[in-house]
Design an enzyme around this catalytic site. Structure first.
Site, short mmCIF file in Angstrom:
data_model
loop_
_atom_site.label_atom_id
_atom_site.label_comp_id
_atom_site.label_asym_id
_atom_site.label_seq_id
_atom_site.Cartn_x
_atom_site.Cartn_y
_atom_site.Cartn_z
N ASP A 1 0.84 -1.29 -0.14
CA ASP A 1 0.01 0.15 0.14
C ASP A 1 0.78 1.35 0.05
OD1 ASP A 1 -2.28 -1.62 0.18
OD2 ASP A 1 -2.58 -1.43 2.35
N LYS B 1 0.20 4.31 20.01
CA LYS B 1 -0.77 5.38 20.12
C LYS B 1 -0.36 6.37 21.59
CE LYS B 1 -4.55 3.43 17.15
NZ LYS B 1 -5.72 3.06 17.01
N ASP C 1 0.43 5.82 2.95
CA ASP C 1 -0.26 4.60 2.71
C ASP C 1 -1.79 4.72 2.04
OD1 ASP C 1 -2.16 2.28 3.09
OD2 ASP C 1 -1.51 1.88 5.36
#
EC number: 2.7.7.13
Length: 359
Positions: free
Chosen positions: A109, A161, A217
């Site tokens: 991707d 995260k 991406d």
């Protein structure tokens, strides 16, 4: 040298386009996504590319076969009968990859400048087992952040995260490994990011190199269009001669030579138009991809959309908000399409005022 491209499965994030073609051979800037990667690998001396696939390998093989001779490269396939995550495919393709030389691994991707020569040189210089490419992001709290020694590139840890700032570099999905990494992985569903990389970092065997320039991406429509803009602007800097010019163009715009643009159109910025398309008088296209064999009708206004192969847009149509048309979709005159995702082989006769999937 060899390389493994992680192709994966159904390409659900890029539907409805991937209902007609496997994701890696969907055209990005008028070239199959995966060919951008394979051509860049060829330039650094890669002689065999292994595609790790678990969905429609025959279609990909038929499409890519002519490029083996054209590019002077062997393309092999490692077929997963069950999805093996991002690490399992390495173990499955062990016999193809384990020739004593470092090998590249990348996600299918990804679009960027692919500085494989720099990555190889850096990898050989530090002597560790693996090197991953990292890219800088504005909002690191959305990603897994790579924490590393700035002076050497040695990776210390990964923070998923983070709510407190620990850095702004994330995994860019482009790697190079020594064959010894294959001893760490079994042919079973395994995450290279969550299981293999932390173990390598704990052994002081994993380094990173920062990617300069653009990165995206492009596996879902909104990012596909953003990545297209980044890619076209990179072409504008490096090879502007391949881009379209004229009073009807607001660059950067890439148009196949077989396409017909009628008078009174205004195209761009950030537009790609594939082969054998017709853009009728007075049409306006912005931040849009038009795939092969499509007609856009007179005075239609298309923004931030992807129009699939062999489709047609009527006159005075307005389409926007990341609308995506699959193959062979036909939109009648004077309609408004707002964020519609329209599956292949549909005829649309009424407006789509709010984002929805048309099945």
């Amino acid at each position: 040298m060899k390389a493994l491209i992680l192709v994966g499965g159904f390409g659900t994030r890029l539907r409805p386009l991937t209902l007609s073609k496997p994701k890696p051979i969907v055209e990005f800037a008028n070239k199959a996504m995966i060919l951008h990667q394979i051509e860049a690998l060829c330039k650094v001396g890669v002689t065999e590319v292994v595609l790790a696939v678990n969905y429609r390998p025959q279609l990909m093989s038929a499409y890519l076969q002519p490029f083996e001779e054209k590019l002077g490269i062997k393309i092999s396939y490692s077929h997963e009968t069950v999805p093996l995550g991002t690490a399992g495919p390495l173990a499955l393709a062990k016999e193809l990859l384990n020739d004593g030389e470092p090998f590249f691994v990348l996600n299918s991707d990804i679009i960027c400048d692919f500085p494989f020569a720099d990555l190889l040189a850096f990898h050989r210089a530090h002597g560790g087992e693996g090197t991953i490419m990292v890219t800088k992001v504005e909002e690191p709290s959305k990603y897994g952040v790579v924490v590393y020694k700035e002076e050497t590139g040695e990776i210390l840890k990964f923070v998923e995260k983070p709510q407190v700032y620990v850095g702004n570099k994330i995994n860019a999905g482009v790697y190079i490994f020594n064959p010894s990494i294959l001893n760490r992985i079994q042919p079973k569903p395994t995450s290279i990011e969550k299981e293999v990389f932390p173990a390598m970092a704990a052994d002081n065997q994993l380094y990173c190199m920062q990617l300069e320039g653009f990165w995206m991406d492009v596996g879902q429509p909104k990012d596909f269009l953003s990545g297209m803009g980044l890619y076209l602007n990179s072409l504008k800097q490096k090879t502007p001669e391949v881009l379209a010019t004229g009073t009807h163009i607001i660059g950067p715009v890439l148009i196949d030579s077989t396409t017909v643009i009628k008078p009174g159109c205004l195209i761009g910025p950030n537009v790609t138009i594939g082969p054998n398309c017709v853009i009728e008088e007075g049409a306006r296209l912005v931040n849009t991809t038009v795939l092969e064999g499509t007609t856009v009708g007179k005075n239609s206004w298309i923004k931030s959309s992807i129009i699939g192969w062999n489709s047609s847009i009527g006159k005075w149509v307005r389409m926007e908000n990341t609308s995506v048309l699959g193959e062979d979709v036909h939109v009648a005159d004077e309609l408004y399409i707002n964020g519609g995702k329209i599956l292949p082989h549909k005829s649309i006769s009424s407006s789509i005022p709010e984002p929805e999937i048309i099945m």
